[in-house]
Design a protein around this motif. Sequence first.
Motif, short mmCIF file in Angstrom:
data_model
loop_
_atom_site.label_atom_id
_atom_site.label_comp_id
_atom_site.label_asym_id
_atom_site.label_seq_id
_atom_site.Cartn_x
_atom_site.Cartn_y
_atom_site.Cartn_z
N VAL A 237 -9.86 13.91 -14.07
CA VAL A 237 -9.65 12.27 -14.10
C VAL A 237 -8.73 11.38 -13.76
O VAL A 237 -9.23 10.56 -13.19
N LEU A 238 -7.41 11.51 -13.68
CA LEU A 238 -6.21 10.92 -13.20
C LEU A 238 -6.67 11.08 -11.36
O LEU A 238 -6.71 10.12 -10.91
N GLY A 239 -6.79 12.51 -10.41
CA GLY A 239 -7.44 12.04 -9.21
C GLY A 239 -8.56 10.87 -9.31
O GLY A 239 -8.54 10.40 -7.88
N PHE A 240 -9.35 10.91 -9.97
CA PHE A 240 -10.95 9.91 -9.54
C PHE A 240 -10.07 8.60 -9.71
O PHE A 240 -10.50 7.87 -9.13
N TYR A 241 -9.39 8.81 -10.80
CA TYR A 241 -8.39 7.21 -10.90
C TYR A 241 -7.58 6.57 -9.86
O TYR A 241 -7.34 4.84 -9.63
N LEU A 242 -6.65 8.20 -9.37
CA LEU A 242 -5.71 7.75 -8.60
C LEU A 242 -5.99 7.64 -7.29
O LEU A 242 -5.36 7.34 -5.85
N ARG A 243 -7.40 7.89 -6.65
CA ARG A 243 -7.87 8.06 -4.95
C ARG A 243 -7.69 6.77 -4.71
O ARG A 243 -7.46 5.79 -5.24
N ILE B 184 3.01 10.43 -6.81
CA ILE B 184 4.62 10.66 -8.30
C ILE B 184 4.10 10.85 -9.98
O ILE B 184 3.98 12.01 -10.18
N VAL B 185 3.10 10.13 -10.34
CA VAL B 185 1.51 10.47 -10.90
C VAL B 185 0.80 11.73 -10.99
O VAL B 185 1.06 12.76 -11.78
N ILE B 186 0.09 12.38 -9.99
CA ILE B 186 -0.16 13.35 -9.89
C ILE B 186 0.40 14.18 -9.87
O ILE B 186 0.42 15.56 -10.53
N VAL B 187 1.58 14.04 -9.14
CA VAL B 187 2.81 15.76 -9.28
C VAL B 187 3.21 15.90 -10.46
O VAL B 187 3.06 17.13 -11.01
N LEU B 188 3.69 14.50 -11.56
CA LEU B 188 4.02 14.64 -12.53
C LEU B 188 2.80 15.89 -13.36
O LEU B 188 3.16 16.74 -13.89
N SER C 19 0.87 -0.79 0.42
CA SER C 19 0.08 0.06 -0.30
C SER C 19 0.96 1.22 0.06
O SER C 19 0.75 2.13 -0.73
N THR C 20 2.24 1.13 0.53
CA THR C 20 2.61 2.07 0.73
C THR C 20 3.92 2.75 -1.07
O THR C 20 3.62 3.51 -1.33
N LEU C 21 4.15 1.60 -1.12
CA LEU C 21 4.26 1.86 -2.92
C LEU C 21 3.40 1.89 -3.95
O LEU C 21 3.60 2.99 -4.88
N LEU C 22 2.47 1.78 -3.32
CA LEU C 22 1.12 2.30 -4.18
C LEU C 22 1.42 3.57 -3.99
O LEU C 22 0.53 4.79 -5.07
N MET C 23 0.84 4.46 -2.97
CA MET C 23 0.54 5.20 -2.75
C MET C 23 1.92 6.55 -2.64
O MET C 23 1.51 7.43 -3.66
N ALA C 24 3.37 5.97 -3.05
CA ALA C 24 3.97 6.77 -3.62
C ALA C 24 3.51 6.59 -5.05
O ALA C 24 4.34 7.52 -5.74
N ILE C 25 3.43 5.83 -6.05
CA ILE C 25 3.60 5.40 -6.88
C ILE C 25 1.84 6.45 -7.95
O ILE C 25 2.23 7.94 -8.79
N ALA C 26 1.06 6.27 -7.11
CA ALA C 26 -0.19 7.70 -7.02
C ALA C 26 0.51 9.30 -6.97
O ALA C 26 0.33 9.75 -7.69
#
Length: 76
Positions: A70-76, A27-31, A18-25
């Motif tokens: 859209v990214l925020g909806f899918y990465l929440r 990073i995607v949001i910041v980019l 779960s920590t790894l998934l949060m880190a990936i999400a």
Amino acid sequence: MTLAQNAAFQAGSGVTPSTLLMAIAAIVIVLAFMWVIWVTLGSFRAWQNGQVVLFDVVWSALRASIVLMVLGFYLR
């Protein structure tokens, strides 16, 4: 994943899944935010130079905001 799989993943990588998934999400949001800023500033500079009309600036900012939503909806 089962408890054994979670333990094996954490032992192998040093972080929980779960920590790894949060880190990936994150990073995607910041980019994505950086991309929105780049698109908006680029359009604004083109508008200042008279290369595009104001409608194009607003439209590019709106499209970039839609991508963020859209990214925020899918990465929440």
